[in-house]
Design a protein around this motif. Structure first.
Motif, PDB file in Angstrom:
ATOM      1  N   GLY A 111      -7.806 -35.129  29.270  1.00 21.97           N
ATOM      2  CA  GLY A 111      -8.195 -34.461  27.981  1.00 21.97           C
ATOM      3  C   GLY A 111      -9.114 -33.337  27.796  1.00 21.97           C
ATOM      4  N   GLU A 112      -9.548 -32.852  26.951  1.00 23.01           N
ATOM      5  CA  GLU A 112     -10.346 -31.551  26.656  1.00 23.01           C
ATOM      6  C   GLU A 112     -11.439 -31.752  27.650  1.00 23.01           C
ATOM      7  OE1 GLU A 112     -11.161 -30.805  22.757  1.00 23.01           O
ATOM      8  OE2 GLU A 112      -9.011 -30.705  22.063  1.00 23.01           O
ATOM      9  N   ASP A 113     -12.294 -32.751  27.543  1.00 22.83           N
ATOM     10  CA  ASP A 113     -13.486 -32.850  28.601  1.00 22.83           C
ATOM     11  C   ASP A 113     -12.998 -33.386  29.965  1.00 22.83           C
ATOM     12  OD1 ASP A 113     -12.604 -35.750  28.045  1.00 22.83           O
ATOM     13  OD2 ASP A 113     -14.715 -36.288  27.541  1.00 22.83           O
ATOM     14  N   GLY A 114     -11.753 -33.608  30.579  1.00 28.02           N
ATOM     15  CA  GLY A 114     -11.294 -33.916  31.631  1.00 28.02           C
ATOM     16  C   GLY A 114     -11.257 -35.242  31.809  1.00 28.02           C
ATOM     17  N   ALA A 115     -11.593 -36.041  30.828  1.00 31.83           N
ATOM     18  CA  ALA A 115     -11.468 -37.661  31.092  1.00 31.83           C
ATOM     19  C   ALA A 115      -9.838 -37.847  30.496  1.00 31.83           C
ATOM     20  CB  ALA A 115     -12.678 -38.279  29.999  1.00 31.83           C
ATOM     21  N   LEU A 116      -9.492 -38.936  31.476  1.00 23.47           N
ATOM     22  CA  LEU A 116      -8.081 -39.372  30.981  1.00 23.47           C
ATOM     23  C   LEU A 116      -7.928 -39.849  29.709  1.00 23.47           C
ATOM     24  CD1 LEU A 116      -6.900 -40.639  34.532  1.00 23.47           C
ATOM     25  CD2 LEU A 116      -6.507 -38.462  33.597  1.00 23.47           C
ATOM     26  N   VAL A 117      -6.793 -39.571  28.935  1.00 27.34           N
ATOM     27  CA  VAL A 117      -6.540 -40.161  27.642  1.00 27.34           C
ATOM     28  C   VAL A 117      -5.079 -40.491  27.680  1.00 27.34           C
ATOM     29  CG1 VAL A 117      -8.368 -38.686  26.466  1.00 27.34           C
ATOM     30  CG2 VAL A 117      -5.960 -37.446  26.831  1.00 27.34           C
ATOM     31  N   ARG A 118      -4.714 -41.303  26.951  1.00 26.65           N
ATOM     32  CA  ARG A 118      -3.445 -41.757  26.761  1.00 26.65           C
ATOM     33  C   ARG A 118      -2.393 -40.777  25.906  1.00 26.65           C
ATOM     34  NH1 ARG A 118      -0.736 -46.456  23.648  1.00 26.65           N
ATOM     35  NH2 ARG A 118      -2.769 -45.978  22.192  1.00 26.65           N
ATOM     36  N   GLU A 119      -1.233 -40.530  26.272  1.00 26.49           N
ATOM     37  CA  GLU A 119      -0.631 -39.916  25.116  1.00 26.49           C
ATOM     38  C   GLU A 119       1.031 -40.674  25.618  1.00 26.49           C
ATOM     39  OE1 GLU A 119       0.998 -35.879  27.254  1.00 26.49           O
ATOM     40  OE2 GLU A 119      -0.717 -35.714  25.888  1.00 26.49           O
ATOM     41  N   LEU A 120       1.768 -40.333  24.693  1.00 24.23           N
ATOM     42  CA  LEU A 120       3.318 -40.882  25.065  1.00 24.23           C
ATOM     43  C   LEU A 120       4.080 -39.632  25.777  1.00 24.23           C
ATOM     44  CD1 LEU A 120       4.042 -42.454  21.512  1.00 24.23           C
ATOM     45  CD2 LEU A 120       3.148 -43.745  23.668  1.00 24.23           C
ATOM     46  N   THR A 121       5.144 -40.082  26.450  1.00 22.60           N
ATOM     47  CA  THR A 121       6.020 -39.103  27.198  1.00 22.60           C
ATOM     48  C   THR A 121       6.848 -38.365  26.243  1.00 22.60           C
ATOM     49  OG1 THR A 121       7.667 -40.896  27.538  1.00 22.60           O
ATOM     50  CG2 THR A 121       5.828 -40.670  29.090  1.00 22.60           C
ATOM     51  N   GLY A 122       7.069 -38.616  24.863  1.00 20.30           N
ATOM     52  CA  GLY A 122       7.720 -38.166  24.218  1.00 20.30           C
ATOM     53  C   GLY A 122       7.662 -38.656  22.636  1.00 20.30           C
ATOM     54  N   PRO A 123       8.321 -37.906  21.661  1.00 21.44           N
ATOM     55  CA  PRO A 123       7.976 -38.542  20.350  1.00 21.44           C
ATOM     56  C   PRO A 123       8.640 -39.977  20.256  1.00 21.44           C
ATOM     57  CG  PRO A 123       8.987 -36.183  20.041  1.00 21.44           C
ATOM     58  CD  PRO A 123       8.791 -36.843  21.655  1.00 21.44           C
TER      59      PRO A 123
END
Length: 196
Positions: A111-123
Motif C-alpha cells: 500500500g501507500e505506506d508499504g504495508a500489504l493491502v488486499r486487492e483483486l487481480t482484476g475487476p
C-alpha cells in the motif's frame, strides 16, 4: 427524522454476523438495493471487495442477480426444518448452483505506506461475487452450530435474522443501536405514561 439514501452507512447495515444475512437485510424496512449506486456501496461495505475496487462495470443484471440470490437465501434461512417444499428445493438448487463460481481472486500488494493491502487481480465479475455470497449461505446452512445460533430480531416488525454470538446467547435485537434503542425508548414512554 428523514430517511437517508440507501447508500448512507446507517441505511446499509452489516450487523447480522454473516454476509449472506446482511444481503437479506437489504429488504428492511424498504428495498435498499434500489440502484446500481446502492449495490456498489453494499458490495464494498460488505467486504466482498476491498475498498477502492472499481465496480463501474456493474449493470442492471447485477441488481437482478443479487436480488434473486437474496430471495433464495431468505427462503432457505427462514424455512423450518420439516417444511421442505418445492420452492425450498428450487431455492436450494439455485444457491448450490451459484456457489460453484470461483470467488474473486485476491492478492497482497504494498500500500501507500508499504504495508500489504488486499486487492483483486482484476475487476470482479457478478458470478464471482454471487458465488462468494452463495458459499457463505451454504456454510451457514450446513453448520449446525451457526444454524442453531440464528435468531429473529425481537424489534417491532423487524424481519432481520442474525447470528447470535453473544455471551449466553441472549442477544434480542439485530442491532442494539437501532431496534434495541427503539425498544428502550418505547419502554421509557410506557413507564412515563403510567407514571402520569
Amino acid at each position: 427524522m428523514a430517511l437517508g439514501t440507501a447508500t448512507d452507512p446507517y441505511e446499509l447495515r452489516f450487523d447480522t454476523g454473516r454476509i449472506c444475512l446482511d444481503l437479506i437485510a437489504t429488504t428492511h424496512p424498504v428495498e435498499r438495493l434500489d440502484s446500481l449506486e446502492a449495490l456498489r456501496a453494499w458490495i464494498t461495505g460488505s467486504g466482498l471487495v476491498p475498498p477502492g475496487t472499481p465496480l463501474a462495470h456493474a449493470d442492471t443484471a447485477w441488481l437482478t442477480g443479487f436480488r434473486e440470490l437474496r430471495g433464495e437465501t431468505a427462503r432457505l434461512v427462514r424455512a423450518r426444518p420439516a417444511s421442505r417444499t418445492r420452492r425450498y428445493d428450487l431455492a436450494l438448487a439455485r444457491v448450490n448452483e451459484l456457489s460453484r463460481a470461483a470467488p474473486p481472486a485476491p492478492r497482497a500488494v504494498p500500500g501507500e505506506d508499504g504495508a500489504l493491502v488486499r486487492e483483486l487481480t482484476g475487476p470482479p465479475q457478478c458470478a464471482a461475487l454471487l458465488g462468494a455470497l452463495a458459499r457463505d449461505a451454504v456454510e451457514l446452512l450446513t453448520d449446525p452450530a451457526a444454524r442453531a445460533s440464528l435468531r429473529q430480531c425481537e424489534g417491532d416488525n423487524c424481519p432481520i435474522v442474525y447470528v447470535d454470538t453473544s455471551r449466553g446467547r441472549r442477544r434480542r435485537w439485530c442491532s442494539s443501536e437501532i431496534c434495541g434503542n427503539r425498544e428502550r425508548v418505547a419502554r421509557h414512554r410506557r413507564r412515563a405514561a403510567l407514571a402520569r
